[in-house]
Structure formats: structure tokens, C-alpha cells
Design an enzyme around this catalytic site. Structure first.
Site, PDB file in Angstrom:
ATOM      1  CE  LYS A 167       2.263 -32.209  23.246  1.00 52.36           C
ATOM      2  NZ  LYS A 167       2.942 -31.983  21.631  1.00 52.36           N
TER       3      LYS A 167
ATOM      4  N   GLY B 163      -1.815 -32.053  14.609  1.00 53.11           N
ATOM      5  CA  GLY B 163      -0.443 -31.944  16.111  1.00 53.11           C
ATOM      6  C   GLY B 163       0.000 -30.931  15.725  1.00 53.11           C
TER       7      GLY B 163
ATOM      8  CE1 TYR C 254      10.963 -37.229  17.534  1.00 57.42           C
ATOM      9  CE2 TYR C 254      11.711 -39.418  17.724  1.00 57.42           C
ATOM     10  CZ  TYR C 254      10.661 -38.507  18.795  1.00 57.42           C
ATOM     11  OH  TYR C 254       9.891 -38.967  18.832  1.00 57.42           O
TER      12      TYR C 254
HETATM   13  P1  NAP Z   1      -1.074 -35.725  13.761  1.00 56.40           P
HETATM   14  O1  NAP Z   1      -1.789 -34.522  14.858  1.00 56.40           O
HETATM   15  O2  NAP Z   1      -1.944 -37.302  14.151  1.00 56.40           O
HETATM   16  O3  NAP Z   1      -1.358 -35.431  12.564  1.00 56.40           O
HETATM   17  C1  NAP Z   1      -0.624 -35.945  11.077  1.00 56.40           C
HETATM   18  C2  NAP Z   1      -1.082 -35.590  10.721  1.00 56.40           C
HETATM   19  O4  NAP Z   1      -0.475 -36.170   9.426  1.00 56.40           O
HETATM   20  C3  NAP Z   1      -2.777 -35.173   9.886  1.00 56.40           C
HETATM   21  O5  NAP Z   1      -3.155 -34.544   9.080  1.00 56.40           O
HETATM   22  C4  NAP Z   1      -2.363 -36.669   9.175  1.00 56.40           C
HETATM   23  O6  NAP Z   1      -3.232 -36.390   8.179  1.00 56.40           O
HETATM   24  C5  NAP Z   1      -1.827 -37.005   8.113  1.00 56.40           C
HETATM   25  N1  NAP Z   1      -1.158 -38.462   8.028  1.00 56.40           N
HETATM   26  C6  NAP Z   1      -0.855 -39.385   8.844  1.00 56.40           C
HETATM   27  N2  NAP Z   1      -0.730 -40.457   7.868  1.00 56.40           N
HETATM   28  C7  NAP Z   1      -0.963 -40.170   6.007  1.00 56.40           C
HETATM   29  C8  NAP Z   1      -1.110 -40.138   5.628  1.00 56.40           C
HETATM   30  N3  NAP Z   1      -0.044 -41.750   5.141  1.00 56.40           N
HETATM   31  N4  NAP Z   1      -0.773 -39.963   4.647  1.00 56.40           N
HETATM   32  C9  NAP Z   1      -1.309 -38.422   4.621  1.00 56.40           C
HETATM   33  N5  NAP Z   1      -1.340 -38.325   5.628  1.00 56.40           N
HETATM   34  C10 NAP Z   1      -1.409 -38.470   6.722  1.00 56.40           C
HETATM   35  O7  NAP Z   1      -0.108 -36.329  14.589  1.00 56.40           O
HETATM   36  P2  NAP Z   1       1.406 -35.394  15.067  1.00 56.40           P
HETATM   37  O8  NAP Z   1       1.074 -34.902  16.702  1.00 56.40           O
HETATM   38  O9  NAP Z   1       0.931 -34.218  13.925  1.00 56.40           O
HETATM   39  O10 NAP Z   1       2.898 -35.618  14.575  1.00 56.40           O
HETATM   40  C11 NAP Z   1       3.327 -35.936  13.288  1.00 56.40           C
HETATM   41  C12 NAP Z   1       4.453 -36.213  13.480  1.00 56.40           C
HETATM   42  O11 NAP Z   1       5.523 -35.292  13.691  1.00 56.40           O
HETATM   43  C13 NAP Z   1       4.741 -37.437  14.608  1.00 56.40           C
HETATM   44  O12 NAP Z   1       6.061 -38.371  13.227  1.00 56.40           O
HETATM   45  C14 NAP Z   1       5.234 -36.996  15.008  1.00 56.40           C
HETATM   46  O13 NAP Z   1       6.502 -37.969  16.020  1.00 56.40           O
HETATM   47  C15 NAP Z   1       6.806 -35.818  14.879  1.00 56.40           C
HETATM   48  N6  NAP Z   1       6.462 -34.913  15.523  1.00 56.40           N
HETATM   49  C16 NAP Z   1       8.015 -34.595  16.299  1.00 56.40           C
HETATM   50  C17 NAP Z   1       8.307 -34.038  17.105  1.00 56.40           C
HETATM   51  C18 NAP Z   1       9.548 -33.313  17.035  1.00 56.40           C
HETATM   52  O14 NAP Z   1      10.047 -33.124  18.751  1.00 56.40           O
HETATM   53  N7  NAP Z   1      10.414 -33.616  15.838  1.00 56.40           N
HETATM   54  C19 NAP Z   1       7.294 -33.135  18.007  1.00 56.40           C
HETATM   55  C20 NAP Z   1       5.614 -33.459  17.355  1.00 56.40           C
HETATM   56  C21 NAP Z   1       5.725 -34.241  16.586  1.00 56.40           C
HETATM   57  P3  NAP Z   1      -5.394 -36.331   9.068  1.00 56.40           P
HETATM   58  O15 NAP Z   1      -5.319 -35.631   9.700  1.00 56.40           O
HETATM   59  O16 NAP Z   1      -6.130 -36.820   7.924  1.00 56.40           O
HETATM   60  O17 NAP Z   1      -5.552 -37.777   9.774  1.00 56.40           O
END
Ligand code: NAP
Length: 263
Positions: free
Chosen positions: A47, A110, A206
Site C-alpha cells: 500500500k 495502517g 468484521y
Molecule cells: P496494523 O497496521 O498491523 O496495525 C495494528 C495496530 O494494532 C498497531 O498499532 C499495533 O501496534 C496494534 N496492536 C496489534 N496487536 C496489539 C495488541 N495485542 N495490543 C495492543 N495493540 C496491538 O493493521 P491494520 O492494517 O491497521 O489493521 C488493523 C485491524 O483493522 C485489523 O483487524 C484489520 O482486519 C482491520 N481493518 C478492517 C478494515 C475494514 O474494511 N473493516 C480495513 C482495514 C483494517 P504495534 O504497531 O505496536 O504492533
């Protein structure tokens, strides 16, 4: 959901998945141009990496720093980010004035970037972001400097209980509660007790639905929103860019629910 929409509209396209390794990204998009693709979605881990390979990107993709939708133009590939439109869709449906709303956002990865931009577009009064890594949090806060985004306040999880009572919108952007951590929530029972009863609790996850987080918030009287509509509407917005016609959102929703086994 895209192929269901394509079949419903009776247009001559197909939406296909391709696994592209990071060192083959340029070759892949050159190949897409050579065979005349109309456009494509782009996901992790490409991305950000795709941005310098495109002829141009929309301001929203520049602000977020990530592209999820690309289409062909006369001058080459052009990118945008439809996650903000997807995130905002169920919030706009609530038809509220958000100008007095304090947002508390769990996680700073992200998806959190699209949520920040969405909350700025809603006109929210303040945005507080909770993260677990002080360095990443500082980088997250710094990344908005000079961009058309109001100040984003960053905090560690220890500060969460003090922020929760002010939250009118609480968004979980961490993966805590996804199928792999199904029985978990980003909030402890004590933190849940700090929630204002009229909070809007939004989980980007979701599946499962509802997550433990949304169950806790609903028990406190919150309005709960899961991630399905965001997923649906970011996809519908992309399809509308490629096909230049309205997306059949209900057809796409049914297909998505079937694929996710939540029909
Ligand atoms: P990402 O870039 O990996 O970010 C995840 C965030 O959560 C980071 O800040 C990470 O912290 C934190 N995190 C992960 N595990 C944790 C824990 N055990 N305790 C505390 N903080 C934690 O992932 P993303 O792309 O943002 O996606 C995040 C979520 O959103 C996923 O569940 C994804 O499926 C969902 N999502 C949904 C949609 C939709 O269309 N509905 C779109 C995008 C994403 P660190 O950086 O410190 O690891």
C-alpha cells in the site's frame, strides 16, 4: 463482492487475485498496463510501496500515506484510498453533528491513519490515539505535521481509563478480537465501566461480529458498528471508480456476508 457486482451489472469484467512479491511490484504493474487492466486493488504489503511507481495519487492517499485503489489514465496509473469513504459510511448514516465529539482511537497502524483522516473530515473536536510503542506513537503524531490535519494527541494504554469517559466515538483499529484472538477485547472490564453510555463504539474487525469489544460496549448502552460496512463501502467506492457507474451495494453486501459465513 466485486464479481457479484460485475455479474449483477452484466458488464464484461472480472476481479481476480494476484499474489505479487515486493521485489516484483513494478514488473507486475507494468504487466497490468501491458495487458490493458482497467484498475486494481492493492493491499498489504504494497500500500505504501506502490506510491512512487504511480503517475499520480489523490490528496487523500497522500495524507494517509497509502493507496488501496488504482486505475488507468492516459498518463499512467493513478491511485487513491477508499478506506476513509468506507470508514465514514456508517457514521454518516447516523446523521449526527460530530463537532463536539472527542474520538479515542485504539491502535496506530495502517487503518488508524484512514480513521484519523475520516474523523477530521467529520469535524470531530479532538482525536486521541492509543498505542503500545512510544516510538511508533511519536512517529505517528509527527507524520501529520504540515498536513491539513488538526493536532493528533498520542497516548500509551496506561492513559486510556482517563480518556474513555470523554469519548463520544471509540474506534478499535487493533486486531484484538479477530478470529485468532476471538475471546479477547482491547478493553478490560474496568475500562469498559469508564465508557459514557451514549458512546459510538466502532470495531474495524468484521469477523467475528459482534466482537467482545462491541458486546461490552453494547451492554453499556453504546451504539455498536462493526467493520463490515467499511469493508463493503471501500470496495464499492473502488468499483465505482473503475466502472464509472453506481455500485450495487446490496448485492455486494450479500456476497460479502456469504463469503464471510455471516449470511
Ligand atoms: P496494523 O497496521 O498491523 O496495525 C495494528 C495496530 O494494532 C498497531 O498499532 C499495533 O501496534 C496494534 N496492536 C496489534 N496487536 C496489539 C495488541 N495485542 N495490543 C495492543 N495493540 C496491538 O493493521 P491494520 O492494517 O491497521 O489493521 C488493523 C485491524 O483493522 C485489523 O483487524 C484489520 O482486519 C482491520 N481493518 C478492517 C478494515 C475494514 O474494511 N473493516 C480495513 C482495514 C483494517 P504495534 O504497531 O505496536 O504492533
Amino acid at each position: 463482492m466485486h464479481n457479484a457486482a460485475i455479474a449483477h451489472l452484466g458488464v464484461d469484467y472480472a476481479y481476480l487475485p494476484f499474489l505479487v512479491q515486493p521485489d516484483s511490484l513494478k514488473q507486475a504493474i507494468d504487466g497490468f498496463a501491458a495487458i490493458g487492466l482497467q484498475g486494481f486493488s492493492i493491499t498489504i504489503p504494497h500500500k505504501q510501496a506502490i506510491i512512487p511507481l504511480l503517475a499520480g495519487i489523490d490528496p487523500i492517499a497522500k495524507t494517509i500515506g497509502a493507496v488501496n485503489t488504482v486505475w488507468r489514465t492516459e498518463t499512467g496509473w493513478h491511485g487513491t484510498n477508499t478506506d476513509v469513504a468506507g470508514f465514514l459510511h456508517p457514521l454518516k448514516a447516523l446523521k449526527r453533528d460530530w463537532s463536539q465529539t472527542t474520538v479515542v482511537l485504539l491502535g496506530n497502524g495502517g487503518a488508524a491513519r484512514a480513521v484519523v483522516v475520516g474523523c477530521v473530515q467529520l469535524g470531530c473536536a479532538a482525536i486521541h490515539v492509543i498505542g503500545r510503542d512510544a516510538q511508533k506513537l511519536e512517529a505517528f503524531a509527527r507524520s501529520w505535521v504540515g498536513l491539513p490535519i488538526a493536532k493528533v494527541h498520542v497516548h500509551t494504554w496506561q492513559q486510556l481509563p482517563a480518556l474513555l469517559p470523554q469519548a463520544g466515538l471509540l474506534v478499535n483499529t487493533t486486531p484484538i478480537g479477530m478470529s485468532s484472538h476471538e475471546a479477547r477485547s482491547p478493553l478490560s472490564p474496568q475500562e469498559t465501566d469508564c465508557l459514557a453510555p451514549n458512546v459510538v463504539a466502532y470495531d474495524l474487525i468484521y469477523t467475528p461480529s459482534p466482537t467482545v469489544f462491541l458486546q461490552q460496549a453494547t451492554a453499556r448502552g453504546a451504539i455498536a458498528i462493526d467493520g463490515l460496512e467499511m469493508l463493503l463501502h471501500q470496495g464499492a467506492a473502488a468499483l465505482e471508480i473503475w466502472l464509472q457507474q453506481p455500485a450495487p451495494v446490496d448485492v455486494m453486501r450479500r456476497s460479502l456476508q456469504q463469503q464471510l459465513g455471516i449470511a
